[in-house]
Design an enzyme around this catalytic site. Structure first.
Site, PDB file in Angstrom:
ATOM      1  N   ALA A  64       3.506  70.997 -33.151  1.00  0.00           N
ATOM      2  CA  ALA A  64       4.767  70.401 -33.597  1.00  0.00           C
ATOM      3  C   ALA A  64       5.464  69.866 -32.355  1.00  0.00           C
ATOM      4  O   ALA A  64       5.212  70.332 -31.237  1.00  0.00           O
ATOM      5  CB  ALA A  64       5.612  71.456 -34.280  1.00  0.00           C
ATOM      6  N   GLU A 132       2.374  79.550 -29.911  1.00  0.00           N
ATOM      7  CA  GLU A 132       3.814  79.548 -30.212  1.00  0.00           C
ATOM      8  C   GLU A 132       4.591  80.679 -29.536  1.00  0.00           C
ATOM      9  O   GLU A 132       5.755  80.499 -29.185  1.00  0.00           O
ATOM     10  CB  GLU A 132       4.050  79.601 -31.723  1.00  0.00           C
ATOM     11  CG  GLU A 132       3.805  78.280 -32.429  1.00  0.00           C
ATOM     12  CD  GLU A 132       2.370  78.076 -32.888  1.00  0.00           C
ATOM     13  OE1 GLU A 132       1.466  78.797 -32.401  1.00  0.00           O
ATOM     14  OE2 GLU A 132       2.144  77.199 -33.730  1.00  0.00           O
TER      15      GLU A 132
HETATM   16  N1  CAA Z   1       5.449  68.425 -28.399  1.00  0.00           N
HETATM   17  C1  CAA Z   1       5.997  67.374 -27.768  1.00  0.00           C
HETATM   18  N2  CAA Z   1       5.414  66.741 -26.728  1.00  0.00           N
HETATM   19  C2  CAA Z   1       4.214  67.206 -26.333  1.00  0.00           C
HETATM   20  C3  CAA Z   1       3.572  68.287 -26.962  1.00  0.00           C
HETATM   21  C4  CAA Z   1       4.239  68.905 -28.061  1.00  0.00           C
HETATM   22  N3  CAA Z   1       3.708  69.908 -28.760  1.00  0.00           N
HETATM   23  N4  CAA Z   1       2.410  68.527 -26.330  1.00  0.00           N
HETATM   24  C5  CAA Z   1       2.312  67.614 -25.347  1.00  0.00           C
HETATM   25  N5  CAA Z   1       3.394  66.814 -25.349  1.00  0.00           N
HETATM   26  C6  CAA Z   1       3.681  65.701 -24.443  1.00  0.00           C
HETATM   27  C7  CAA Z   1       4.118  66.199 -23.077  1.00  0.00           C
HETATM   28  O1  CAA Z   1       5.496  66.538 -23.086  1.00  0.00           O
HETATM   29  C8  CAA Z   1       3.794  64.997 -22.219  1.00  0.00           C
HETATM   30  O2  CAA Z   1       4.810  64.045 -22.397  1.00  0.00           O
HETATM   31  P1  CAA Z   1       5.391  63.238 -21.112  1.00  0.00           P
HETATM   32  O3  CAA Z   1       4.197  62.485 -20.583  1.00  0.00           O
HETATM   33  O4  CAA Z   1       6.430  62.355 -21.706  1.00  0.00           O
HETATM   34  O5  CAA Z   1       5.883  64.272 -20.159  1.00  0.00           O
HETATM   35  C9  CAA Z   1       2.536  64.437 -22.860  1.00  0.00           C
HETATM   36  O6  CAA Z   1       2.498  64.966 -24.175  1.00  0.00           O
HETATM   37  C10 CAA Z   1       1.272  64.871 -22.150  1.00  0.00           C
HETATM   38  O7  CAA Z   1       1.277  66.282 -22.056  1.00  0.00           O
HETATM   39  P2  CAA Z   1       1.065  67.087 -20.682  1.00  0.00           P
HETATM   40  O8  CAA Z   1       1.540  66.270 -19.538  1.00  0.00           O
HETATM   41  O9  CAA Z   1       1.664  68.444 -20.867  1.00  0.00           O
HETATM   42  O10 CAA Z   1      -0.533  67.153 -20.657  1.00  0.00           O
HETATM   43  P3  CAA Z   1      -1.411  68.273 -19.961  1.00  0.00           P
HETATM   44  O11 CAA Z   1      -2.812  67.766 -19.998  1.00  0.00           O
HETATM   45  O12 CAA Z   1      -0.871  68.681 -18.654  1.00  0.00           O
HETATM   46  O13 CAA Z   1      -1.306  69.566 -20.940  1.00  0.00           O
HETATM   47  C11 CAA Z   1      -1.288  70.659 -23.062  1.00  0.00           C
HETATM   48  C12 CAA Z   1      -1.799  69.470 -22.239  1.00  0.00           C
HETATM   49  C13 CAA Z   1      -1.911  71.963 -22.555  1.00  0.00           C
HETATM   50  C14 CAA Z   1      -1.711  70.437 -24.503  1.00  0.00           C
HETATM   51  C15 CAA Z   1       0.265  70.740 -22.942  1.00  0.00           C
HETATM   52  O14 CAA Z   1       0.806  69.470 -23.233  1.00  0.00           O
HETATM   53  C16 CAA Z   1       0.903  71.730 -23.880  1.00  0.00           C
HETATM   54  O15 CAA Z   1       0.859  72.920 -23.625  1.00  0.00           O
HETATM   55  N6  CAA Z   1       1.515  71.264 -24.989  1.00  0.00           N
HETATM   56  C17 CAA Z   1       2.241  72.072 -25.905  1.00  0.00           C
HETATM   57  C18 CAA Z   1       1.292  72.837 -26.796  1.00  0.00           C
HETATM   58  C19 CAA Z   1       2.052  73.759 -27.728  1.00  0.00           C
HETATM   59  O16 CAA Z   1       2.740  74.678 -27.287  1.00  0.00           O
HETATM   60  N7  CAA Z   1       1.936  73.564 -29.051  1.00  0.00           N
HETATM   61  C20 CAA Z   1       2.599  74.343 -30.022  1.00  0.00           C
HETATM   62  C21 CAA Z   1       3.909  73.705 -30.409  1.00  0.00           C
HETATM   63  S1  CAA Z   1       4.881  74.750 -31.418  1.00  0.00           S
HETATM   64  C22 CAA Z   1       4.315  74.559 -32.964  1.00  0.00           C
HETATM   65  O17 CAA Z   1       3.363  73.846 -33.209  1.00  0.00           O
HETATM   66  C23 CAA Z   1       5.044  75.325 -34.002  1.00  0.00           C
HETATM   67  C24 CAA Z   1       4.412  75.324 -35.344  1.00  0.00           C
HETATM   68  O18 CAA Z   1       3.570  76.125 -35.626  1.00  0.00           O
HETATM   69  C25 CAA Z   1       4.850  74.426 -36.369  1.00  0.00           C
END
Ligand code: CAA
Length: 258
Positions: A64, A132
């Site tokens: 999300a 999460e």
């Molecule tokens: N939401 C919003 N933006 C996100 C995102 C997310 N879940 N995941 C990645 N992005 C964005 C980053 O903010 C970044 O944007 P900018 O370039 O504008 O800074 C872009 O995507 C690229 O991401 P990274 O620079 O972080 O890429 P990376 O290769 O270094 O890392 C990753 C990749 C490990 C997937 C990392 O992006 C990450 O940990 N993302 C979040 C994953 C996460 O926690 N997901 C769960 C969300 S909560 C949820 O889903 C609740 C539910 O159950 C409904």
């Protein structure tokens, strides 16, 4: 649609979450568009299977949208979770099989999206997880329930409590993904499976999906009763006549879905 693409090739629909700059994270607009795409699929009579995937090289869906969620009140969080849950329920209720082609990160809501699909295939590059708790919340699109049902409560607890990401090979070992493919073979494999399903009796496939889905929450006796009813119901279809006639005549069946 801005963030979701719907394409149809033959009787296979492919839905692509297309927001690669945010690793295809699910914001409200994307959820709304995904719902629209699924409604379109339901309206299209000759769709026999749906493939879901993510645009770009890196992600299926990285969860999300954290930026959008960060300021939510509890009531906004509830509506957001309800919107996500609705999509997962629609996927499970679709009368055609859904296949998740997990081409990269499938995290949080992205892993939950895959979990709501009938079949999950992953690229060797994929990473899956429900991280999460690292954000101070829990999965909100059905992950606590569907992961536990798929891989067992103990493994689900381990993955959800630690928030660890696992690679595709480990996910296969846990029974979370069915097969792991080289990245350039993933979509072709999913299409092959989809086309094979499309060649079978559509009503039979729909009933099989319905009985397996609903039966999972029933007692064995109630599930078996549902199976018997569905089995009998299919003898009222043209497809049953055609399928069995084709077998006797030693030719491929030409199913119409009637
Ligand atoms: N939401 C919003 N933006 C996100 C995102 C997310 N879940 N995941 C990645 N992005 C964005 C980053 O903010 C970044 O944007 P900018 O370039 O504008 O800074 C872009 O995507 C690229 O991401 P990274 O620079 O972080 O890429 P990376 O290769 O270094 O890392 C990753 C990749 C490990 C997937 C990392 O992006 C990450 O940990 N993302 C979040 C994953 C996460 O926690 N997901 C769960 C969300 S909560 C949820 O889903 C609740 C539910 O159950 C409904």
């Amino acid at each position: 649609m801005e963030y979701v693409r719907l394409e149809k090739e033959g009787s296979i629909a492919t839905i692509t979450i297309d927001r690669p700059k945010a690793l295809n994270a699910l914001n409200l607009t994307t959820l709304k568009e995904l719902k629209q795409a699924l409604a379109q699929v339901v309206k299209t009579a000759d769709v026999r299977a749906v493939i879901l995937t993510g645009a770009g090289e890196k992600a299926f869906v990285a969860g999300a949208d954290i930026g959008e969620m960060a300021g939510y009140s509890t009531s906004q969080a509830l509506s957001f979770a309800q919107a996500g849950h609705r999509i997962m329920t629609i996927l499970e209720a679709l009368p055609v099989p859904t296949i998740a082609a997990v081409n990269g990160f499938a995290l949080g809501g992205g892993c939950e999206l895959a979990l709501a699909c009938d079949l999950i295939y992953a690229s060797e590059k994929a990473k899956l997880g429900l991280p999460e708790v690292s954000l101070g919340v829990i999965p909100g699109f059905g992950g606590t329930q569907r992961l536990a049902r798929l891989v067992g409560r103990s493994r689900a607890k381990e993955l959800i409590f630690t928030g660890d990401l696992i690679d595709a090979a480990r996910a296969r070992e846990y029974g979370l993904v069915l097969e792991v493919l080289p990245p350039d073979k993933l979509m072709a494999h999913c299409r092959d499976v989809a086309n094979k399903i499309a060649s079978r009796g559509p009503s039979a496939v729909a009933q099989a999906k319905r009985v397996i889905e609903h039966g999972a929450d029933l007692t064995l006796a109630a599930g078996n009763e549902m199976e018997r009813q569905a089995f009998a119901l299919l003898f009222g279809t043209q497809d049953q006549k055609e399928g069995m006639k084709a077998f006797v005549e030693k030719r491929p069946a030409a199913f119409t879905g009637q």
